[in-house]
Design a protein around this motif. Structure first.
Motif: not given
Length: 358
Positions: A247-257
């Motif tokens: 139904l849907a797709t969403q990008p997610w950028g995760v910062d480095r810890p």
């Protein structure tokens, strides 16, 4: 003598006039609940090519609505509607609209509906049953999970990272999307699938149940929690699937810890410093102290015998000053020798020793 009509006669006359007025007025649409859109048709059954009058109430003011004649209760979306003969109309400030809609032949058999949907605004949808004379009628197809639910608005990831996420805690978000029910039966507690993919890798799917009911022709905002592994960073993709349809797709950028890197950097500094201080404490514990006897040569008072020998040693005069010859030391005193002629040279093995004159 004339008689004045009493109050009861006046009331009866007013009631009769009101009933006559109501009988002459056209039928009005059934009032909807406050804030809930509703639509009424001038006819419940019409032949192909006829024209209907649709009256709407309770719609968002100054929005645009689209009216379509659809077959099979609009199961499967607008593919079952006569899209070329649709009508668009604007909603007035009081939430009402009136539109004249031609009864076109939909591409799917009946049961048929007139689907009214808001193009902008809150995207409300209302389906009103309509019987089309002469149009074929067929049983509704078996409903599947992918045919009943459809995506109405774009998906979003809500939430943010905290301090613990900066130190490697699992990142989490809430995946929200507005889902509409295009079928004829309500959907209760649907089970979706959430997939998380890292970079170019395929998503890993997990089931997620949403608690609630979506009525036929209705919609609901679905919110599902998604969480990544601890220490995850980089480009991720979150997908929502119902049945076999994404139904849907969403990008997610995760910062480095970066907090983890800072922790290890501090650890590399603290541990060597602690070991150095511990080693210095051990050395200081076992280091000989001044005045402790027998610990180190030259530390502490000199032994008594050495002091006596030092006292008997002769004093050396300064450079350039002649002084009496030093007395011989007792351990360097030569032993007495027997009297005899002095030896001029050392005896040789090649010549005999001279014993006297001939």
């Amino acid at each position: 003598m004339s008689r004045t009509p009493g109050p009861s006669a006046v009331s009866r006359a007013a009631a009769a006039l009101a009933a006559l007025a109501l009988a002459l007025l056209p039928a009005a649409p059934t009032p909807a609940a406050e804030g809930k859109p509703a639509v009424a048709l001038s006819q419940q059954e019409a032949a192909k090519g006829a024209e209907l009058t649709a009256t709407g109430t309770g719609w968002p003011a100054r929005t645009l609505v689209m009216l379509l004649v659809c077959g099979q209760n609009m199961i499967g979306g607008t593919n079952s509607c006569a899209n070329a003969d649709g009508v668009a109309v604007s909603v007035a400030d009081d939430g009402r609209f009136t539109a004249r809609l031609p009864v076109a032949e939909p591409p799917k058999p009946c049961p048929c509906v007139v689907n009214v949907a808001s193009v902008n605004g809150d995207q409300s949808t209302v389906a009103v049953p309509l019987k089309i004379t002469g149009h074929p009628v067929a049983d509704l197809p078996a409903e599947s999970g992918s045919a009943r639910l459809a995506m109405l608005t774009g998906a979003r990831l809500k939430g943010g990272d905290g301090v613990l996420t900066w130190f490697g805690a699992p990142p989490s978000r809430r995946f929200t999307a507005t889902i509409g029910n295009l079928g004829s039966a309500p959907v209760k507690d649907p089970v979706f699938q959430l997939g998380t993919g890292h970079g170019v890798f395929a998503p890993q799917w997990e089931e997620a149940r949403w608690k609630g009911t979506i009525p036929p022709g209705g919609k609901a905002e679905v919110g599902l929690d998604v969480e990544l592994p601890a220490g995850a960073h980089g480009d991720y993709t979150v997908s929502l699937k119902y049945g076999e349809t994404v139904l849907a797709t969403q990008p997610w950028g995760v910062d480095r810890p970066y907090g983890v890197l800072l922790f290890w950097a501090l650890l590399l500094v603290v541990i060597p410093t602690a070991l150095f201080r511990l080693g210095m404490a051990v050395v200081d514990r076992f280091r000989p102290r001044p005045g402790a006897p027998g610990r180190h040569r030259g530390s502490g008072p000199a032994p008594e015998g050495a002091a006596a020998v030092t006292a008997r040693l002769p004093k050396v005069p300064p450079a350039g000053v002649a002084g009496p010859p030093p007395p011989p030391l007792p351990w360097f005193t030569p032993e007495p020798r027997e009297a005899g002629p002095p030896q001029t040279s050392a005896p040789s093995e090649n010549r005999p020793t001279t014993k006297g004159h001939s």
